[in-house]
Design a protein around this motif. Structure first.
Motif, short mmCIF file in Angstrom:
data_model
loop_
_atom_site.label_atom_id
_atom_site.label_comp_id
_atom_site.label_asym_id
_atom_site.label_seq_id
_atom_site.Cartn_x
_atom_site.Cartn_y
_atom_site.Cartn_z
N LEU A 1 97.55 -10.31 -36.69
CA LEU A 1 96.82 -10.52 -35.44
C LEU A 1 95.35 -10.84 -35.69
O LEU A 1 94.74 -10.28 -36.60
CB LEU A 1 96.90 -9.28 -34.55
N LYS A 2 94.80 -11.69 -34.84
CA LYS A 2 93.36 -11.93 -34.79
C LYS A 2 92.73 -11.30 -33.56
O LYS A 2 91.54 -10.99 -33.55
CB LYS A 2 93.06 -13.43 -34.82
N SER A 3 93.52 -11.11 -32.50
CA SER A 3 93.04 -10.43 -31.31
C SER A 3 94.23 -9.77 -30.63
O SER A 3 95.38 -10.15 -30.85
CB SER A 3 92.34 -11.41 -30.36
N GLY A 4 93.93 -8.78 -29.77
CA GLY A 4 94.98 -8.08 -29.05
C GLY A 4 95.44 -6.83 -29.77
O GLY A 4 95.16 -6.62 -30.97
N SER B 1 96.97 -4.20 -34.72
CA SER B 1 95.72 -4.81 -34.26
C SER B 1 95.24 -5.78 -35.33
O SER B 1 95.93 -6.04 -36.32
CB SER B 1 94.67 -3.72 -34.01
N ASN B 2 94.01 -6.30 -35.16
CA ASN B 2 93.47 -7.23 -36.16
C ASN B 2 93.00 -6.52 -37.42
O ASN B 2 92.60 -7.18 -38.39
CB ASN B 2 92.35 -8.09 -35.58
N ARG B 3 93.07 -5.21 -37.45
CA ARG B 3 92.80 -4.45 -38.68
C ARG B 3 94.04 -3.72 -39.18
O ARG B 3 94.18 -3.50 -40.39
CB ARG B 3 91.67 -3.44 -38.46
N THR C 1 87.87 -6.56 -40.14
CA THR C 1 88.77 -7.47 -39.44
C THR C 1 88.93 -8.80 -40.19
O THR C 1 89.92 -9.49 -40.00
CB THR C 1 88.25 -7.77 -38.02
N HIS C 2 87.98 -9.13 -41.04
CA HIS C 2 88.10 -10.36 -41.82
C HIS C 2 87.30 -10.22 -43.12
O HIS C 2 86.49 -9.30 -43.26
CB HIS C 2 87.61 -11.58 -41.03
#
Length: 250
Positions: free
Chosen positions: A68-71, A86-88, A138-139
């Motif tokens: 995921l990148k969002s949500g 999640s994005n993490r 997250t990135h």
């Protein structure tokens, strides 16, 4: 050899709050008569409205990464696993012989955007299992980050000679491919969001990718870009009859 895969090759589906663009990477090699490419079966780029429920449904003989990148998503499955994606906090479902799950997109997470990636296992009938891993960030800025693959240096495990990495390349920065984890590897370089120039000639935008079989190209970000990298050992054993990762004989 570099082969661009543009968005025209994808299959689009829309149902209620669920929209997805499906990439069968093998379609760029019709002579192979395989909808997948080696251990990479299918890549779904999804956008799902908050509050959407994807009800309990089966999987068989797929190695499935939820990226995921969002949500945010509440997960429940037939092995009694629960968790929030999640994005993490990413997830791998090693579906094996028989597996069911449902996903509920949480209203507080906003619109979900991410990839559901179907890799092929080494063999059919493996024991089902689920893995979660919480990443610190997250990135990863301008450095390749290991996400999932075969080997102890990957936090999430895939049961075939397959590897998944990512990075965020800042505008104006350049990068090359990481060292291949094995011999006879091919790379699928996927632009999740942004714009990349490959070897100063080829341009990739949101959802486009390039299959790299022999070259060592240079990638330059024309704007800050999120990239997902798929690596497969092209001569490795794999089962191509998975429920979603299998060969569709299109």
């Amino acid at each position: 050899m570099l082969t661009k895969i543009d968005n025209a090759i994808k299959y689009g589906k829309q149902h209620g709050g669920f929209g997805v663009q499906i990439l069968y990477p093998g379609l760029i090699r019709p002579e192979l008569n395989d909808s997948g490419f080696s251990t990479i079966g299918r890549i779904d780029h999804a956008r799902i409205n908050p509050g959407t429920l994807i009800p309990m449904h089966p999987h068989r003989n797929d190695e499935i990464v939820t990226y995921l990148k969002s949500g945010k998503v509440n997960h429940l499955d037939s092995e009694k696993n629960t968790g929030t994606i999640s994005n993490r906090n990413l997830m791998v479902m090693n579906a094996g012989a028989n597996f069911y799950h449902e996903e509920s997109v949480m209203p507080e997470g906003g619109v979900l955007e991410g990839l559901q990636i179907f890799f092929r296992p080494e063999t059919a009938g493996l024991v089902p299992q689920v893995q979660f891993h919480q990443f610190e960030e997250t990135h990863s800025d301008n450095n390749w980050r290991k996400i999932a693959g075969k080997g102890n240096d990957y936090p999430l495990q895939i049961r075939s000679n397959t590897w998944l990495m990512d990075l965020r390349l800042e505008e104006g920065a350049e990068i090359t491919l990481p060292e291949a984890p094995s011999e006879n590897c091919a790379f699928l370089f996927y632009v999740f969001e942004g714009k990349i120039k490959v070897n100063k000639t080829m341009v990739l935008i949101n959802g486009e990718s390039v299959l790299i079989e022999t070259d060592r190209p240079t990638f330059r970000a024309e704007e800050t870009t999120d990239i997902v990298l798929f690596i497969t050992q092209t001569n490795s054993a794999h089962f191509d009859g998975g429920m979603y990762s299998g060969n569709l004989h299109l």
